[in-house]
Design a protein around this motif. Structure first.
Motif, PDB file in Angstrom:
ATOM      1  N   VAL A   1       9.157  -6.954   1.881  1.00 14.52           N
ATOM      2  CA  VAL A   1       8.252  -8.223   2.018  1.00 14.52           C
ATOM      3  C   VAL A   1       8.513  -7.953   3.196  1.00 14.52           C
ATOM      4  N   ALA A   2       8.201  -8.204   5.176  1.00 14.12           N
ATOM      5  CA  ALA A   2       8.343  -8.859   6.471  1.00 14.12           C
ATOM      6  C   ALA A   2       7.637 -10.010   6.261  1.00 14.12           C
ATOM      7  N   LEU A   3       8.658 -11.046   6.653  1.00 13.95           N
ATOM      8  CA  LEU A   3       7.923 -12.142   6.206  1.00 13.95           C
ATOM      9  C   LEU A   3       7.947 -12.640   7.804  1.00 13.95           C
ATOM     10  N   HIS A   4       7.259 -13.397   7.867  1.00 11.82           N
ATOM     11  CA  HIS A   4       6.547 -14.317   9.552  1.00 11.82           C
ATOM     12  C   HIS A   4       7.237 -14.348  10.649  1.00 11.82           C
ATOM     13  N   GLY A   5       9.125 -14.901   9.880  1.00 15.30           N
ATOM     14  CA  GLY A   5      10.047 -15.406  11.366  1.00 15.30           C
ATOM     15  C   GLY A   5      10.833 -13.929  11.208  1.00 15.30           C
ATOM     16  N   GLY A   6      10.227 -12.604  10.723  1.00 14.24           N
ATOM     17  CA  GLY A   6      11.364 -11.697  11.303  1.00 14.24           C
ATOM     18  C   GLY A   6      12.161 -10.888  10.500  1.00 14.24           C
ATOM     19  N   PHE A   7      12.284 -11.833   9.637  1.00 13.01           N
ATOM     20  CA  PHE A   7      13.193 -11.335   8.888  1.00 13.01           C
ATOM     21  C   PHE A   7      12.753 -10.713   7.236  1.00 13.01           C
ATOM     22  N   SER A   8      13.356  -9.619   7.003  1.00 12.49           N
ATOM     23  CA  SER A   8      12.877  -8.418   5.446  1.00 12.49           C
ATOM     24  C   SER A   8      13.897  -8.719   4.194  1.00 12.49           C
ATOM     25  N   ASN A   9      13.276  -9.181   3.484  1.00  8.95           N
ATOM     26  CA  ASN A   9      13.777  -8.456   1.669  1.00  8.95           C
ATOM     27  C   ASN A   9      13.148  -7.364   1.199  1.00  8.95           C
ATOM     28  N   TYR A  10      14.372  -6.984   0.605  1.00 11.20           N
ATOM     29  CA  TYR A  10      13.950  -5.649  -0.006  1.00 11.20           C
ATOM     30  C   TYR A  10      13.954  -5.691  -1.983  1.00 11.20           C
ATOM     31  N   ALA A  11      13.834  -5.249  -2.501  1.00 14.27           N
ATOM     32  CA  ALA A  11      13.764  -4.722  -4.106  1.00 14.27           C
ATOM     33  C   ALA A  11      15.411  -4.317  -3.966  1.00 14.27           C
ATOM     34  N   ASP A  12      16.305  -5.094  -5.070  1.00 14.63           N
ATOM     35  CA  ASP A  12      17.458  -3.725  -4.598  1.00 14.63           C
ATOM     36  C   ASP A  12      17.347  -2.444  -5.013  1.00 14.63           C
ATOM     37  N   SER A  13      16.567  -2.239  -5.926  1.00 11.89           N
ATOM     38  CA  SER A  13      16.052  -0.731  -6.368  1.00 11.89           C
ATOM     39  C   SER A  13      15.595   0.187  -5.073  1.00 11.89           C
ATOM     40  N   VAL A  14      16.430  -0.089  -4.073  1.00 18.07           N
ATOM     41  CA  VAL A  14      15.185   0.435  -2.466  1.00 18.07           C
ATOM     42  C   VAL A  14      15.967   0.015  -1.783  1.00 18.07           C
ATOM     43  N   LYS A  15      17.002  -0.699  -1.505  1.00 19.73           N
ATOM     44  CA  LYS A  15      18.151  -0.697  -0.367  1.00 19.73           C
ATOM     45  C   LYS A  15      18.819   0.303   0.033  1.00 19.73           C
ATOM     46  N   GLY A  16      18.332   0.724   1.502  1.00 15.94           N
ATOM     47  CA  GLY A  16      19.384   1.378   1.537  1.00 15.94           C
ATOM     48  C   GLY A  16      19.008   2.708   2.057  1.00 15.94           C
ATOM     49  N   ARG A  17      17.341   3.035   0.613  1.00 13.82           N
ATOM     50  CA  ARG A  17      16.965   4.312   1.222  1.00 13.82           C
ATOM     51  C   ARG A  17      15.080   3.068   1.828  1.00 13.82           C
ATOM     52  N   PHE A  18      14.480   2.206   1.673  1.00 17.01           N
ATOM     53  CA  PHE A  18      13.379   2.009   2.401  1.00 17.01           C
ATOM     54  C   PHE A  18      13.854   1.023   3.332  1.00 17.01           C
ATOM     55  N   THR A  19      13.177   0.992   4.503  1.00 22.02           N
ATOM     56  CA  THR A  19      12.916   0.163   5.209  1.00 22.02           C
ATOM     57  C   THR A  19      11.238  -0.444   5.464  1.00 22.02           C
ATOM     58  N   ILE A  20      11.242  -1.259   5.866  1.00 28.62           N
ATOM     59  CA  ILE A  20       9.941  -1.904   5.832  1.00 28.62           C
ATOM     60  C   ILE A  20      10.220  -1.850   7.485  1.00 28.62           C
ATOM     61  N   SER A  21       8.897  -1.742   8.434  1.00 31.56           N
ATOM     62  CA  SER A  21       8.577  -2.720   9.833  1.00 31.56           C
ATOM     63  C   SER A  21       7.220  -3.126   9.709  1.00 31.56           C
ATOM     64  N   ARG A  22       7.038  -3.861  10.668  1.00 30.29           N
ATOM     65  CA  ARG A  22       6.055  -4.544  11.459  1.00 30.29           C
ATOM     66  C   ARG A  22       5.796  -5.045  13.072  1.00 30.29           C
ATOM     67  N   ASP A  23       4.801  -4.517  13.318  1.00 32.36           N
ATOM     68  CA  ASP A  23       4.317  -4.689  14.316  1.00 32.36           C
ATOM     69  C   ASP A  23       3.144  -6.616  14.226  1.00 32.36           C
ATOM     70  N   TYR A  24       3.592  -7.435  14.699  1.00 29.55           N
ATOM     71  CA  TYR A  24       2.941  -8.482  14.845  1.00 29.55           C
ATOM     72  C   TYR A  24       1.928  -8.309  15.533  1.00 29.55           C
ATOM     73  N   ASP A  25       2.191  -7.853  16.532  1.00 30.50           N
ATOM     74  CA  ASP A  25       0.784  -7.637  17.395  1.00 30.50           C
ATOM     75  C   ASP A  25      -0.792  -7.628  17.154  1.00 30.50           C
ATOM     76  N   LYS A  26      -0.233  -6.737  16.284  1.00 31.87           N
ATOM     77  CA  LYS A  26      -1.669  -5.628  15.498  1.00 31.87           C
ATOM     78  C   LYS A  26      -1.753  -5.866  14.036  1.00 31.87           C
ATOM     79  N   ASN A  27      -0.691  -6.308  13.595  1.00 38.23           N
ATOM     80  CA  ASN A  27      -1.200  -6.152  12.085  1.00 38.23           C
ATOM     81  C   ASN A  27      -0.679  -5.170  11.148  1.00 38.23           C
ATOM     82  N   THR A  28       0.534  -5.043  11.332  1.00 40.72           N
ATOM     83  CA  THR A  28       0.422  -3.426  10.550  1.00 40.72           C
ATOM     84  C   THR A  28       1.542  -3.727  10.466  1.00 40.72           C
ATOM     85  N   ILE A  29       1.706  -2.698   9.381  1.00 35.55           N
ATOM     86  CA  ILE A  29       3.685  -2.522   8.697  1.00 35.55           C
ATOM     87  C   ILE A  29       3.509  -1.245   7.985  1.00 35.55           C
TER      88      ILE A  29
END
Length: 116
Positions: free
Chosen positions: A50-78
């Protein structure tokens, strides 16, 4: 209301990569959190990242180091970049958005299958 459109699922071999995208549209003032959940057959839906409003991201332990979430706050895309994929990553992946009024919205889901 928030409409979410997902793309990018498919079949990938173990160790491979896939990228999921989600775009939000509709009438809203602000989206607080945007993220990805997944649901495997016979299992409950679980948070992936999840990409939080404040700019932080959280990951499930099972995907840490393998998955990366990115968010464009202007375009409302992830996007969710998934690397080093494993058979246990196989699931339907759902985009989720939480609006500034704390309503939760879901995309239609996209199938991700990791198999040789």
């Amino acid at each position: 209301q928030v409409q979410l459109v997902e793309s990018g699922g498919g079949l990938v071999q173990p160790g491979g990569s896939l990228r999921l995208s989600c775009a939000a549209s509709g009438r809203f003032f602000r989206i607080n959190n945007m993220g990805w959940y997944r649901q495997a057959p016979g299992k409950e839906r679980e948070l992936v990242a999840v990409a939080l409003h404040g700019g932080f991201s959280n990951y499930a332990d099972s995907v840490k180091g393998r998955f990366t979430i990115s968010r464009d706050y202007d375009k409302n895309t992830i996007d969710l970049q998934m690397n080093s994929m494993r058979p246990e990553d196989t699931a339907v992946y759902y985009c989720n958005a939480v609006s500034d009024t704390y309503r939760s919205f879901w995309g239609q889901g996209t199938q991700v299958t990791v198999s040789s």
